[in-house]
Design a protein around this motif. Structure first.
Motif: not given
Length: 872
Positions: A175, A351, A355-356, A360, A861-864, A867
């Motif tokens: 992250s 962010l 994200k965590w 998504e 995880t999602n990309e920035p 998010v």
């Protein structure tokens, strides 16, 4: 911060109640005449268990309530003693089964006569157990009566759960990449666009613990521009004491990543410091290299100058990247001003947290939770580790009260004196710990028995958990390993573990040193990493001792730790070196369940080791002086794991292995020309067998059958010619590893004679006779998930039928220079997640193109930017 013993007790009580209800214990208690005592104990324990969760909550919110802490310690102590009593009953029951199964009529008579004059006399044993149970019940009744003074509420179920993310074989995306782009570019510019001609420039990164120094260094280290500029890259995590010899070994090992790390490091340890220095200089001389020294704590300038002089032999332009929390260390080491890494901005922090905390695309559905999250984020001081762990602990939890409980918890107001705890990072970690289910909490605490920056292996930690009954009983067709892996995945999901790597038969991973500090504070009293003396008044509470060094063992008062359950030497290459210590361990620590004597220096063991009736795990791995073992080891009928691998001087295995009826995991190194087949055939519980460095063996087992065997590993057996891979001999086999067996040849078999094997994992290393995969592997078409082949110089082709494997997730082919072709229709492997073909970029590119959209490689995880869309 006090040891939170209350958090362990609920799961401990649950485990005891389950043991009390087991059919085996009920039958044994009836025979021994203590059935009524056990029933009374069960009932009282149920009363106490019902309030333990509320007691934990009260302890979490009121650290100064010493009366409550004392009550919880009394509960812990009596439950621990009760567990010992129940285990004694089970031990006696197993011992009788062994005697009945393996004694002739004449021996039975002799045994009965001997038992009449010993503590094994049924009448004596029955009286002793009845007395112990009455004492336990008396103590428990008093504790149960005292519970009313605390006003506990009844909470008889633990509702904490971990919602696991979808995990893949690739490492979790850090992250910390959010908000660190400018830092990365600045560091890379410093490394590859310098104006000076120094042959060793040193760039320090300085920041608080958990701020992301290591993650930033990794981003730089793995950047393509760095790869192009530095032909040689080395990464060394220093931590702890700056031992010059160990640092040199780590640097040399990092420069030789293609070599087996364990064996290579062991060989390096055998060299003296002068030999190591020469080896290091020859490795680095005239090379253009980048060396990362991660997490440096050394303030001794003399040591630093000594190391610097050794590595200043590279080409002009070599670079050293250093991460540290200490500005004075950075000033001492650096040749340019330090790069100060500060916390993330509030926007970037949110962010990371979101994200965590959400799946998504999910955050926009819960704007009220995002608002609460914004307040939580403000308390984290921009520290990515705090944001990640708290976000992970709230993942897939949508109850507003749970989020507000984290935001409004009084722990944020606690003062922690240690400077390394700034940024409220430990507060965040403790709050994440509170969110864990009870069954995970003691598992997590036991990580404190390993030193910081320890390279964990799932096998080691799972063995420790297993020895202390912290894993649930496996369901049908599953093993304890499966249960342990589920726990590890849960800890990974809440970001308490990192750098997770799947190597087929297990996992390697690390733990951030602040997470390790949290575990140490949780287990403050019970678990001790022995680096200095332990206060006398606390010895009575210690249950687990770990010795990262073996200095002063002769004088260590091990006999004073009467209730000890674990002894381990966690540092590779460092084991017990004192006969007096070992004698005291085996004669005084009667309740040991886990005894790790790996890398020790003993030629034999005392007979008294056979009296450790509670022992579940015994490791003598890499005892290079060990020549014989006492037959009394075979009296340990509750032993589940026995590790003798690497005992290269062991002449023969002890007689009576057949008596180890609980043994599930066995590792062997011996000089014997043949293993005792009749003994091993009687190990009906054996699930894992590893045969290593048995250079006199030519074949294994002949015609015996191992019905429960699931894992077979054969390594470094130079004269071994054949393996029992017939379905009739190993019908349950799931994992096969073959490594460096010079004369072993797989029978390819006929295409119309496919064995009905059910392999899930196949790993082949340094098998020079391997030309292609054997036909019998096709029998695993519906089960094989992991295939790894490395250093097989004569491997030419992977067969077309490989693309018919319906469950294959991982293919790793490395160090096989003569491979010419790959299955044309590999795109049929719809389940493939990971494909690695080392050294063949064209072949890999072609294969990846063929896999295309069929390869389900997931990001956890999602990309920035994703998010950001969620927050809009």
């Amino acid at each position: 911060m006090m040891s939170l013993v209350g958090s362990f007790l609920f799961s401990m009580a649950e485990s005891l109640i389950a043991q009390l209800a087991s059919q085996a214990l009920v039958e044994a208690s009836q025979v021994l005449g203590v059935y009524n005592d056990l029933q009374h104990f069960t009932q009282t324990l149920s009363y106490i268990k019902a309030v333990l969760l509320d007691a934990e909550q009260k302890q979490n919110h009121d650290y100064q309530n010493f009366e409550l802490s004392e009550w919880l310690w009394l509960v812990r102590d009596v439950l621990s003693d009760a567990k010992n009593v129940l285990d004694e009953v089970e031990f006696e029951n197993l011992r009788k089964k062994v005697i009945k199964a393996h004694s002739s009529s004449r021996n039975m008579i002799i045994t009965k006569v001997n038992n009449f004059f010993s503590s094994s006399n049924p009448l004596v044993f029955r009286f002793r157990m009845a007395r112990k149970m009455k004492q336990i019940n008396t103590r428990l009744d008093k504790i149960a009566a005292d519970r009313h003074k605390f006003g506990f509420s009844i909470v008889d179920a633990d509702n904490h759960i971990v919602h696991r993310r979808e995990l893949t074989y690739s490492s979790v995306i850090d992250s910390e990449v959010i908000g660190r782009e400018r830092d990365r570019e600045k560091i890379i510019k410093l490394l590859i666009h310098r104006d000076n001609n120094k042959n060793l420039a040193i760039v320090p990164i300085v920041g608080l613990g958990g701020v992301g120094k290591t993650s930033l260094a990794k981003l730089v280290f793995n950047d393509e521009r760095i790869d192009a500029y530095f032909p040689l890259k080395m990464w060394v995590c220093v931590s702890g004491s700056f031992d010059i010899k160990q640092v040199i070994i780590k640097i040399i090992s990092s420069a030789n990543e293609s070599i087996d790390a364990t064996t290579y490091r062991q060989n390096l340890r055998d060299l003296d410091i002068q030999q190591l220095q020469n080896h290091l200089k020859s490795k680095l001389k005239c090379q253009m290299f980048l060396l990362v020294l991660d997490d440096v704590w050394n303030e001794d300038r003399v040591k630093w100058v000594e190391l610097k002089d050794l590595i200043q032999v590279g080409a002009v332009g070599c670079q050293l990247l250093v991460t540290t929390r200490n500005h004075s260390i950075a000033s001492m080491m650096g040749t340019i001003p330090s790069h100060i890494l500060v916390g993330l901005s509030l926007e970037d922090s949110l962010l990371v947290f979101v994200k965590w905390a959400f799946k998504e695309g999910e955050a926009k559905k819960y704007p009220h939770l995002v608002d609460i999250g914004r307040d939580i984020v403000k308390k984290c001081g921009g520290i990515p580790l705090a944001l990640r762990t708290l976000g992970s602990s709230l993942f897939s939890k949508y109850d507003t009260d749970e989020w507000e409980c984290v935001r409004d918890n009084q722990i944020w107001n606690c003062h922690i004196r240690n400077a390394e705890d700034t940024g409220n990072i430990l507060h965040a970690l403790k709050l994440s710990y509170y969110q864990m289910p009870c069954y995970l909490k003691e598992c997590f605490a036991l990580f404190s028995l390993y030193p910081k920056d320890h390279a964990f292996d799932s096998f080691d930690i799972a063995s420790l958990w297993r020895a202390h009954d912290l894993l649930p009983p496996p369901i049908i067709n599953q093993t304890m390993k499966y249960s342990a892996n589920q726990f590890l995945f849960e800890l990974l999901s809440i970001s308490f573990l990192q750098d997770f790597i799947d190597y087929g038969i297990g996992f390697s991973f690390k733990m951030h040193d602040l997470v390790h500090s949290c575990a140490a504070r949780i287990a403050l009293v019970e678990c001790k990493l022995v680096t200095d003396s332990i206060e006398g008044r606390r010895r009575v509470f210690v249950r687990h001792l770990s010795f990262p060094e073996n200095k002063g063992l002769d004088k260590f008062p091990i006999q004073r730790f009467k209730k000890l359950r674990s002894i381990l030497f966690p540092t590779a290459g460092i084991g017990a070196n004192s006969d007096a210590f070992l004698v005291a361990c085996t004669s005084s620590c009667k309740h040991l369940r886990f005894l790790d004597l790996s890398d020790s220096t003993y030629e034999t063991l005392p007979q008294s080791i056979g009296k450790l009736k509670h022992l579940r795990y015994l490791s003598l791995e890499n005892n290079r002086n060990l020549k014989r073992l006492p037959d009394s080891i075979c009296n340990l009928v509750m032993l589940e794991m026995l590790i003798l691998s690497g005992c290269t001087e062991l002449d023969t295995l002890p007689k009576g292995l057949r008596k180890l009826i609980s043994l599930q995991h066995l590792e062997i190194t011996t000089k014997q020309f043949a293993l005792p087949e009749d003994e091993i055939a009687n190990l009906s519980s054996l699930q894992t067998l590893r045969i290593e460095f048995c250079n006199n063996l030519e074949s294994l087992f002949g015609e015996i059958k191992l019905h429960a065997l699931k894992v077979l590993c054969v390594a470094n057996c130079r004269n071994l010619k054949s393996l029992p891979l017939d379905i009739e001999h190993v019908p349950a086999l799931e994992t096969l590893l073959v490594d460096n067996c010079d004369t072993l040849e797989f029978s390819e078999g006929c295409e119309d004679q496919i064995s009905d094997m059910r392999l899930k994992v196949l790993t082949i290393v340094s098998l020079h006779q391997l030309v292609t995969l054997p036909h019998w592997l096709q029998g695993s078409v519906n089960t094989l998930q992991y295939l790894s082949i490395s250093s097989c110089n004569n491997l030419v082709v992977l067969p077309q039928w490989l693309s018919a494997m319906n469950c294959l997730k991982t293919i790793c082919i490395t160090g096989c220079p003569n491979i010419m072709s790959f299955p044309n229709d590999i795109h049929r492997l719809a389940t493939l997640e990971r494909l690695e073909i080392d050294g063949y970029p064209e072949l890999l590119r072609k294969s990846q193109q063929e896999v295309g959209e069929s390869s389900h490689t997931h990001s956890t995880t999602n990309e920035p930017d994703e998010v950001e869309e969620e927050l809009e």
